[in-house]
Scaffold this motif. Structure first.
Motif, PDB file in Angstrom:
ATOM      1  N   ASP A  43       0.590  -1.241   0.068  1.00 19.18           N
ATOM      2  CA  ASP A  43       0.111   0.079  -0.023  1.00 19.18           C
ATOM      3  C   ASP A  43       0.766   1.207  -0.057  1.00 19.18           C
ATOM      4  O   ASP A  43       0.401   2.378  -0.199  1.00 19.18           O
ATOM      5  N   ASP A  44       2.162   0.955   0.248  1.00 16.26           N
ATOM      6  CA  ASP A  44       3.074   2.335   0.299  1.00 16.26           C
ATOM      7  C   ASP A  44       4.334   1.839  -0.553  1.00 16.26           C
ATOM      8  O   ASP A  44       5.426   1.420  -0.041  1.00 16.26           O
ATOM      9  N   PRO A  45       4.344   2.172  -1.602  1.00 19.01           N
ATOM     10  CA  PRO A  45       5.468   1.622  -2.702  1.00 19.01           C
ATOM     11  C   PRO A  45       6.604   2.545  -2.487  1.00 19.01           C
ATOM     12  O   PRO A  45       7.503   2.087  -2.642  1.00 19.01           O
ATOM     13  N   TRP A  46       6.606   3.799  -1.844  1.00 15.44           N
ATOM     14  CA  TRP A  46       7.605   4.729  -1.773  1.00 15.44           C
ATOM     15  C   TRP A  46       8.685   4.136  -0.858  1.00 15.44           C
ATOM     16  O   TRP A  46       9.768   4.216  -1.065  1.00 15.44           O
ATOM     17  N   VAL A  47       8.279   3.450   0.074  1.00 18.94           N
ATOM     18  CA  VAL A  47       9.296   2.716   1.045  1.00 18.94           C
ATOM     19  C   VAL A  47      10.220   1.809   0.485  1.00 18.94           C
ATOM     20  O   VAL A  47      11.025   1.381   0.936  1.00 18.94           O
ATOM     21  N   TRP A  48       9.606   1.141  -0.817  1.00 19.05           N
ATOM     22  CA  TRP A  48      10.368  -0.155  -1.610  1.00 19.05           C
ATOM     23  C   TRP A  48      11.303   0.580  -2.528  1.00 19.05           C
ATOM     24  O   TRP A  48      12.274  -0.113  -2.867  1.00 19.05           O
ATOM     25  N   ILE A  49      11.202   1.870  -2.839  1.00 25.72           N
ATOM     26  CA  ILE A  49      12.252   2.651  -3.703  1.00 25.72           C
ATOM     27  C   ILE A  49      13.398   2.566  -2.891  1.00 25.72           C
ATOM     28  O   ILE A  49      13.881   3.323  -2.008  1.00 25.72           O
ATOM     29  N   ARG A  50      14.608   2.065  -3.527  1.00 23.28           N
ATOM     30  CA  ARG A  50      16.084   2.138  -2.677  1.00 23.28           C
ATOM     31  C   ARG A  50      17.087   2.806  -3.962  1.00 23.28           C
ATOM     32  O   ARG A  50      17.024   2.689  -5.125  1.00 23.28           O
ATOM     33  N   GLY A  51      18.182   3.150  -3.378  1.00 20.61           N
ATOM     34  CA  GLY A  51      19.062   3.625  -4.246  1.00 20.61           C
ATOM     35  C   GLY A  51      19.038   5.116  -4.821  1.00 20.61           C
ATOM     36  O   GLY A  51      18.250   5.834  -4.012  1.00 20.61           O
ATOM     37  N   ILE A  52      19.536   5.236  -5.885  1.00 20.67           N
ATOM     38  CA  ILE A  52      19.515   6.782  -6.222  1.00 20.67           C
ATOM     39  C   ILE A  52      19.185   6.665  -7.762  1.00 20.67           C
ATOM     40  O   ILE A  52      19.345   5.768  -8.321  1.00 20.67           O
ATOM     41  N   ARG A  53      18.189   7.669  -8.359  1.00 24.55           N
ATOM     42  CA  ARG A  53      17.632   7.530  -9.557  1.00 24.55           C
ATOM     43  C   ARG A  53      18.756   7.824 -10.538  1.00 24.55           C
ATOM     44  O   ARG A  53      19.859   8.722 -10.509  1.00 24.55           O
ATOM     45  N   THR A  54      19.078   6.857 -11.427  1.00 24.42           N
ATOM     46  CA  THR A  54      19.762   7.009 -12.758  1.00 24.42           C
ATOM     47  C   THR A  54      19.576   7.432 -13.898  1.00 24.42           C
ATOM     48  O   THR A  54      19.953   8.072 -14.508  1.00 24.42           O
ATOM     49  N   ARG A  55      18.194   7.050 -14.200  1.00 26.27           N
ATOM     50  CA  ARG A  55      17.346   7.440 -15.233  1.00 26.27           C
ATOM     51  C   ARG A  55      16.153   7.772 -15.124  1.00 26.27           C
ATOM     52  O   ARG A  55      15.467   6.777 -14.657  1.00 26.27           O
ATOM     53  N   GLY A  56      15.513   8.624 -15.247  1.00 21.05           N
ATOM     54  CA  GLY A  56      14.147   8.924 -15.214  1.00 21.05           C
ATOM     55  C   GLY A  56      13.773  10.139 -14.430  1.00 21.05           C
ATOM     56  O   GLY A  56      14.604  11.315 -14.256  1.00 21.05           O
ATOM     57  N   SER A  57      12.612  10.324 -13.779  1.00 22.97           N
ATOM     58  CA  SER A  57      12.015  11.516 -13.235  1.00 22.97           C
ATOM     59  C   SER A  57      11.371  11.188 -11.971  1.00 22.97           C
ATOM     60  O   SER A  57      10.727   9.970 -11.597  1.00 22.97           O
ATOM     61  N   VAL A  58      11.413  12.027 -11.022  1.00 19.29           N
ATOM     62  CA  VAL A  58      10.578  11.822  -9.591  1.00 19.29           C
ATOM     63  C   VAL A  58      10.196  13.344  -9.024  1.00 19.29           C
ATOM     64  O   VAL A  58      10.647  14.279  -9.418  1.00 19.29           O
TER      65      VAL A  58
END
Length: 122
Positions: A43-58
């Motif tokens: 229900d909270d996908p934000w806590v699953w994001i790990r590391g640093i963005r290499t390609r993309g947008s946030v």
């Protein structure tokens, strides 16, 4: 929102033109079913994001689309708002993990477990 298609041998993640643009990626993602180690609904996908963005947008807590690098590899993320998401842990391939917001998370998990006939999930 990315469209997920479950086939007997693979899962296809068809990105919208906007998602392709935001992720700086021209191709859709194809994952072999044999490469999926686990699938989790969150229900909270934000806590699953790990590391640093290499390609993309946030835009934090609004949208995240693209590749995130961490010490063990690369994850692909399509997270929108506070929608439910599916986290697919992968054994091989381009990405170690896919984190995908979807309105049909339970249906996707069921199709993966039962090996149902090909179909769509958003």
């Amino acid at each position: 929102m990315a469209q997920l298609r479950v086939h007997p041998d693979r899962i296809e993640v068809h990105l919208t033109p906007a998602e392709k643009s935001l992720s700086l990626r021209s191709a859709d993602i194809v994952v072999q079913r044999d490469d999926i180690r686990s699938a989790t609904i969150t229900d909270d996908p934000w806590v699953w994001i790990r590391g640093i963005r290499t390609r993309g947008s946030v835009v934090p807590l609004v949208v995240a689309v693209g590749a995130w690098k961490y010490h063990g590899g690369l994850d692909f993320v399509v997270v929108k708002g506070k929608r439910q998401a599916v986290v697919l842990e992968l054994a091989a391939g381009e990405f170690a993990r896919l984190i995908l917001s979807t309105n049909h998370a339970a249906t996707l998990i069921d199709r993966l477990k039962l090996g149902e006939t090909p179909g769509d999930a958003e």
